[in-house]
Motif scaffolding. Sequence first.
Motif, short mmCIF file in Angstrom:
data_model
loop_
_atom_site.label_atom_id
_atom_site.label_comp_id
_atom_site.label_asym_id
_atom_site.label_seq_id
_atom_site.Cartn_x
_atom_site.Cartn_y
_atom_site.Cartn_z
N LYS A 85 13.80 1.18 -0.05
CA LYS A 85 12.96 0.26 0.90
C LYS A 85 11.77 1.15 0.92
O LYS A 85 12.01 2.63 1.13
CB LYS A 85 13.44 0.16 2.05
CG LYS A 85 12.75 -0.99 2.94
CD LYS A 85 13.69 -1.42 4.12
CE LYS A 85 13.45 -0.43 5.21
NZ LYS A 85 14.09 -0.95 6.45
N PRO A 86 10.47 0.87 1.10
CA PRO A 86 9.40 1.56 1.17
C PRO A 86 9.30 2.06 2.60
O PRO A 86 9.80 1.36 3.47
CB PRO A 86 8.11 0.71 1.03
CG PRO A 86 8.63 -0.46 0.33
CD PRO A 86 10.22 -0.76 0.58
N PRO A 87 8.80 3.28 2.57
CA PRO A 87 8.73 3.79 4.24
C PRO A 87 7.76 2.89 5.03
O PRO A 87 6.94 2.46 4.65
CB PRO A 87 8.26 5.07 3.94
CG PRO A 87 7.51 5.21 2.44
CD PRO A 87 8.18 4.08 1.91
N ASP A 88 8.52 3.05 6.35
CA ASP A 88 7.70 2.35 7.25
C ASP A 88 6.47 3.24 7.84
O ASP A 88 6.77 4.23 8.46
CB ASP A 88 8.65 2.16 8.63
CG ASP A 88 8.03 1.47 9.78
OD1 ASP A 88 6.71 1.53 9.74
OD2 ASP A 88 8.54 1.06 10.76
N LYS A 89 5.31 2.80 7.13
CA LYS A 89 4.25 3.53 7.50
C LYS A 89 3.73 3.90 8.94
O LYS A 89 3.26 4.84 9.24
CB LYS A 89 2.89 3.02 6.70
CG LYS A 89 3.12 2.86 5.00
CD LYS A 89 1.83 2.45 4.28
CE LYS A 89 2.38 2.54 2.80
NZ LYS A 89 1.27 2.50 2.14
N GLU A 90 3.79 2.96 9.84
CA GLU A 90 3.69 3.17 11.18
C GLU A 90 4.56 4.14 11.86
O GLU A 90 4.25 4.82 12.42
CB GLU A 90 3.69 1.75 11.70
CG GLU A 90 3.40 2.01 13.51
CD GLU A 90 3.22 0.63 14.19
OE1 GLU A 90 3.70 0.58 15.42
OE2 GLU A 90 3.45 -0.43 13.63
N ARG A 91 5.56 3.98 11.60
CA ARG A 91 6.79 5.07 12.15
C ARG A 91 6.49 6.40 11.44
O ARG A 91 6.48 7.53 11.98
CB ARG A 91 8.28 4.78 11.80
CG ARG A 91 9.30 5.45 12.17
CD ARG A 91 10.65 4.86 12.16
NE ARG A 91 11.61 5.91 12.43
CZ ARG A 91 12.33 6.59 11.49
NH1 ARG A 91 12.29 6.28 10.24
NH2 ARG A 91 13.20 7.35 11.92
N TRP A 92 6.15 6.39 10.18
CA TRP A 92 6.15 7.75 9.08
C TRP A 92 4.79 8.22 10.04
O TRP A 92 4.76 9.53 9.83
CB TRP A 92 5.69 7.27 7.94
CG TRP A 92 5.84 8.53 6.95
CD1 TRP A 92 4.78 9.06 6.11
CD2 TRP A 92 7.07 9.17 6.56
NE1 TRP A 92 5.26 10.05 5.74
CE2 TRP A 92 6.48 10.34 5.82
CE3 TRP A 92 8.39 9.27 6.77
CZ2 TRP A 92 7.46 11.24 5.18
CZ3 TRP A 92 9.17 10.02 6.33
CH2 TRP A 92 8.72 11.08 5.53
N GLY A 93 3.65 7.59 10.09
CA GLY A 93 2.57 8.13 10.60
C GLY A 93 2.63 8.97 12.02
O GLY A 93 1.69 9.67 12.29
N LYS A 94 3.47 8.33 12.82
CA LYS A 94 3.75 9.12 14.02
C LYS A 94 4.69 10.44 14.02
O LYS A 94 4.57 10.97 15.01
CB LYS A 94 4.63 8.04 15.04
CG LYS A 94 3.58 6.98 15.32
CD LYS A 94 4.65 5.97 16.26
CE LYS A 94 3.68 4.69 16.31
NZ LYS A 94 4.54 3.71 17.37
N MET A 95 5.08 10.73 12.76
CA MET A 95 5.88 11.78 12.66
C MET A 95 4.98 13.23 12.52
O MET A 95 3.89 12.91 11.88
CB MET A 95 6.66 11.81 11.51
CG MET A 95 8.08 11.05 11.77
SD MET A 95 9.07 11.00 10.12
CE MET A 95 10.22 9.47 10.42
N SER A 96 5.36 14.18 12.90
CA SER A 96 4.43 15.57 12.70
C SER A 96 4.73 15.72 10.94
O SER A 96 5.41 15.16 10.49
CB SER A 96 5.05 16.60 13.62
OG SER A 96 6.32 17.03 12.85
N PHE A 97 3.76 16.45 10.52
CA PHE A 97 3.79 16.73 9.17
C PHE A 97 5.14 17.62 8.77
O PHE A 97 5.69 17.08 7.93
CB PHE A 97 2.56 17.53 8.95
CG PHE A 97 2.42 18.30 7.50
CD1 PHE A 97 2.03 17.21 6.33
CD2 PHE A 97 2.80 19.51 7.19
CE1 PHE A 97 1.97 17.84 5.01
CE2 PHE A 97 2.68 19.98 5.78
CZ PHE A 97 2.41 19.12 4.60
#
Length: 117
Positions: free
Chosen positions: A7-19
């Motif tokens: 499944k593709p990553p959830d971009k909204e959740r992914w964007g909230k993570m630190s690098f």
Amino acid sequence: MNITLPKPPDKERWGKMSFVEQMANISSEIGRTGKWKMKGNKDLAESAFIRALDLIDATISEGRRNTDGRNEMLGELCRARELFCQEYYSDNTAALIPSEKYFAAFAKAYAYSKMTK
């Protein structure tokens, strides 16, 4: 081959993570890729490989949108992606070890940051 695409990553959740957290998650997929390649399970190795690339690409995409210093890392991450692909397509089953070590450093840094909070 009978590959189930991840499944593709959830971009909204992914964007909230630190690098560092993103890189730690990528480390997990790269580790799975290496594990399944060494065990000779091509389907699971390919699935983990695709998932790792999806996460790397999401991190690169996020770095282009944010201005919190991630842009400086894009060149290095793009090069790491390129090397990971070369290692994966190598006939040497142990070829993924450099990528595993590189990304594992981020997993360790993330774990350490969680312990010190």
